[in-house]
Design a protein around this motif. Structure first.
Motif, PDB file in Angstrom:
ATOM      1  N   ARG A  27     -17.549  -2.277  -0.651  1.00  0.00           N
ATOM      2  CA  ARG A  27     -16.259  -2.330   0.072  1.00  0.00           C
ATOM      3  C   ARG A  27     -15.307  -3.297  -0.605  1.00  0.00           C
ATOM      4  O   ARG A  27     -14.135  -2.996  -0.823  1.00  0.00           O
ATOM      5  CB  ARG A  27     -16.486  -2.771   1.517  1.00  0.00           C
TER       6      ARG A  27
ATOM      7  N   MET B 239     -11.778  -2.277  -2.198  1.00  0.00           N
ATOM      8  CA  MET B 239     -10.505  -2.878  -1.825  1.00  0.00           C
ATOM      9  C   MET B 239      -9.839  -3.517  -3.035  1.00  0.00           C
ATOM     10  O   MET B 239      -8.627  -3.444  -3.216  1.00  0.00           O
ATOM     11  CB  MET B 239     -10.695  -3.926  -0.717  1.00  0.00           C
TER      12      MET B 239
ATOM     13  N   MET C 101      -8.322  -0.801  -5.105  1.00  0.00           N
ATOM     14  CA  MET C 101      -7.080  -0.296  -4.531  1.00  0.00           C
ATOM     15  C   MET C 101      -5.959  -1.322  -4.665  1.00  0.00           C
ATOM     16  O   MET C 101      -4.794  -0.953  -4.859  1.00  0.00           O
ATOM     17  CB  MET C 101      -7.300   0.095  -3.068  1.00  0.00           C
TER      18      MET C 101
ATOM     19  N   ALA D  73      -8.209   3.258   2.600  1.00  0.00           N
ATOM     20  CA  ALA D  73      -8.551   1.897   2.999  1.00  0.00           C
ATOM     21  C   ALA D  73      -9.240   1.910   4.357  1.00  0.00           C
ATOM     22  O   ALA D  73     -10.222   1.194   4.588  1.00  0.00           O
ATOM     23  CB  ALA D  73      -7.296   1.028   3.040  1.00  0.00           C
TER      24      ALA D  73
ATOM     25  N   LEU E 206     -12.835   2.985   4.108  1.00  0.00           N
ATOM     26  CA  LEU E 206     -13.740   1.960   3.593  1.00  0.00           C
ATOM     27  C   LEU E 206     -14.337   1.138   4.732  1.00  0.00           C
ATOM     28  O   LEU E 206     -15.413   0.578   4.615  1.00  0.00           O
ATOM     29  CB  LEU E 206     -12.994   1.027   2.643  1.00  0.00           C
ATOM     30  N   PHE E 207     -13.601   1.056   5.843  1.00  0.00           N
ATOM     31  CA  PHE E 207     -14.088   0.244   6.949  1.00  0.00           C
ATOM     32  C   PHE E 207     -14.566   1.078   8.129  1.00  0.00           C
ATOM     33  O   PHE E 207     -15.492   0.698   8.817  1.00  0.00           O
ATOM     34  CB  PHE E 207     -12.999  -0.734   7.413  1.00  0.00           C
TER      35      PHE E 207
ATOM     36  N   LYS F  60     -17.904  -0.021   6.936  1.00  0.00           N
ATOM     37  CA  LYS F  60     -18.450  -1.093   7.761  1.00  0.00           C
ATOM     38  C   LYS F  60     -18.897  -0.529   9.112  1.00  0.00           C
ATOM     39  O   LYS F  60     -19.979  -0.822   9.583  1.00  0.00           O
ATOM     40  CB  LYS F  60     -17.372  -2.159   7.951  1.00  0.00           C
TER      41      LYS F  60
END
Lengths: 190, 459
Positions: A22, A26, A29, B137, B140-141, B253
């Motif tokens: 992750r 991030m 990106m 984004a 991703l979580f 996550k």
């Protein structure tokens, strides 16, 4: 009643790798944002036809993703000769110089012909009817002043990533121009 | 005065005849007829220039996207409400789908980003950047909540779902590499400025616009027909942005957990997923030595991976001339250089002959720019071919790795977070007070793993 099963280790190896991925994602990106920031702009561009390159092939009427093409005929009146026998309006060798449908070049009767004063007539495009077939443009450019020409009407255009007409345009006349000046109009020098 | 007008009229008639006779030449003679001097006080009308859609509205789009994504996460993870997700997806279908006519959409946005990375003259629209980055984004979580409730294409397919059938595992796994390949092709062609294939072949945008080519409208209709029986066929087996979200949600996550408490392995949720994303619990073999043949196979597949990448890269470079035809400049240069090209009869003007006429005016420049495109595309095709090899190799490796689990849980990558499964879980029904805790089923034993035939005698 069933007893809840036991939970195992607080942070498994998998969770650790996921967290790492992750962070990497991030970061990637973020980097992408950094690279793109100078290229990205709120002042986007729009498609437009360069009248000097247009070959009046007629594809604008058929290739647009919209059923009624976003390409319309535009008229710079300052260029117009106000001819009684407009070669953009009348078919070759018309039966009469009047607004009868048989005499009209435009397949959708999108050109309004109004008498101004002898011997002048005004020709105005009804945008709601125009399909961008360029028949009038061809007539006006070949035999007249070239005051009729095609432009992408920006209130209709969906601004596709890849203009479906531009892709097959034989004159390579489509190009992206800044949105603040979204037209390439013919203007008179005087 | 009258005489003057008459004379001009005659002149005009003569000019018209002249033009008829000689006008076959292509040069445009501007102002053949001088603009008249009006005596009636006539005012020249100005050329109407309708304004494009206001730029401010693009910020509205991005704002709505951000709010919808946040709301989707809230509905999926906090409220655990299928109704809420459905309502939000209906809104997205109406706003991003039918009102914004499916443009801008996240599915095509990776192409804009790719083009912006490789073409410095291309101004990346702010919306395209936001639509590319925001859902990724979030994924991703919080997994694919974008697919669940924000994407209009997904919402449309979700709505028509009538009677889902289970896609056989081999077909499901086999087809699931297509989105990655499609993504690679879309990026390679966009980065070289050749084509935006993802946008061009989107089957749902013509439905949103209620206009488009017949073939695409037909494809959209067929996808919807198929979607009545196969859950979200485009999302699962084609969507290139879904491929990116898949990768992101593998490491997310938060994820969809079917049970709010613990899993009784009652199997009630298994059939609730129309997308075949729920994986059944299975124990890992107690004795890893029993898996020797599988380890050996995995070893071979790992060794095969570089070979697949190399073969893909080779194939990609071989396919460059075919792919280059998608670029209009290359296509024109090739038809210009084609020795078997049929000569166009004089006087006949087709778009093709007009384009060839343009090619004849400046052939060297055209051929040079076509060669340049082909060179750039050659590099891109090598990368694309390698990518295809990598995708297939990784898929094979992935399929030959066992993973044990104790609960029924959605596959991280395949789960659309649509929240359908929640209400099928007895524990969730207890949590919501829909049934008494005394009626909870007993925990079922964890199913034993199926062991390879050759290894069974060692245990």
């Amino acid at each position: 009643m069933n007893p809840p099963p036991q939970k195992t280790s607080p942070l498994s190896r998998r969770q650790f790798f996921r967290a790492g991925a992750r962070v990497a994602g991030m970061t990637g990106m973020g980097l992408l944002c950094g690279i793109l920031a100078p290229r990205a702009s709120a002042r986007t561009t729009v498609w437009q036809i360069d009248p000097a390159k247009c070959l009046r092939c007629g594809r604008c009427a058929t290739e647009c993703v919209l059923t009624q093409s976003a390409v319309k005929c535009f008229h710079t009146h300052a260029f117009c000769g106000y001819c009684q026998l407009c070669t953009g309006y009348f078919v070759p060798e018309p039966n009469g110089l009047n607004t009868a449908a048989e005499n009209q070049l435009c397949p959708t009767a999108a050109i309004r012909r109004t008498y101004i004063e002898d011997p002048y007539y005004e020709y105005a495009i009804d945008e709601t009817l125009c399909i961008g077939c360029a028949k009038c443009v061809e007539g006006c450019n070949r035999f007249g002043n070239g005051s009729l020409y095609l432009q992408v009407s920006q209130d209709h255009c969906l601004n596709c990533n890849e203009c479906a007409i531009g892709r097959v345009c034989p004159g390579d006349a489509f190009r992206r121009i800044p949105i603040d000046h979204p037209y390439l109009l013919k203007t008179t020098s005087h | 005065m009258m005489n003057q007008v008459k004379r001009r009229k005659e002149l005009r008639g003569a000019a018209w005849l002249w033009a008829l006779g000689w006008g076959l030449g292509r040069s445009v003679a501007e102002q053949r007829f001088p603009p008249p001097d009006f005596e009636s006080g006539y005012q020249l009308p100005l050329t109407q220039t309708p304004a494009p859609r206001s730029l401010l509205l693009q910020y509205v789009d991005v704002g709505i996207l951000a709010v919808a994504l946040a709301l989707a996460c809230y509905l999926v993870y906090r409220r655990r409400s299928r109704t809420g997700v459905l309502a939000l997806s209906l809104f997205s279908l109406v706003y991003f789908g039918f009102y914004r006519e499916g443009c801008i959409c996240a599915i095509g946005a990776p192409q804009n980003v790719a083009l912006a990375l490789f073409d410095s003259t291309y101004a990346l629209p702010l919306t395209a950047a936001a639509f590319f980055l925001l859902p990724l984004a979030v994924a991703l979580f919080a997994g694919r909540t974008f697919c669940a409730a924000v994407c209009p294409q997904g919402a449309l397919q979700d709505l028509v779902l009538l009677r889902p059938v289970k896609v056989p595992a081999w077909l499901e796994q086999g087809l699931s590499v297509i989105p990655f390949i499609f993504l690679g092709a879309g990026l390679a062609l966009a980065a070289t400025g050749s084509a935006f294939v993802i946008c061009r072949y989107d089957p749902f945008v013509p439905l949103f616009r209620l206009s488009g080519s017949f073939m695409l409208l037909l494809a959209g209709g067929l996808f919807l027909l198929l979607g009545m029986f196969v859950g979200r066929p485009y999302c699962r087996f084609l969507c290139p942005y879904g491929a990116l979200l898949r990768l992101a949600s593998i490491v997310s996550k938060w994820r969809v957990r079917i049970t709010p408490d613990y899993c009784t392995r009652c199997q009630l949720c298994e059939t609730s997923c129309p997308f075949g994303a729920i994986r059944t619990p299975v124990a890992l073999p107690a004795n890893p030595l029993a898996l020797a043949p599988e380890r050996k196979r995995l070893g071979w597949l790992v060794l095969l991976l570089p070979a697949l990448v190399a073969a893909g890269a080779l194939l990609g470079s071989r396919l460059t001339p075919v792919a280059a035809k998608l670029h209009p400049t290359v296509a024109l240069a090739e038809s210009y250089l084609d020795p078997h090209r049929a000569p166009t009869p004089p006087g006949v003007q087709t778009p093709e002959s007009l384009a060839l006429g343009r090619a004849e005016q400046n052939p060297t420049e055209l051929i040079a720019s076509a060669l340049d495109v082909r060179r750039r595309l050659g590099t891109a095709m090598v990368w694309f071919g390698g990518w295809v090899g990598l995708v297939i190799g990784v898929k094979l490796i992935r399929l030959s790795i066992r993973s044990g689990r104790t609960d029924f849980e959605p596959d991280r990558a395949a789960c659309f977070a649509c929240a359908r499964c929640y209400l099928h879980c007895p524990n969730e029904r207890v949590r919501l007070g829909l049934m008494p805790a005394s009626e909870l089923p007993a925990i079922q034993p964890l199913p034993a793993p199926t062991l390879p035939q050759t290894g069974s005698h060692t245990t």
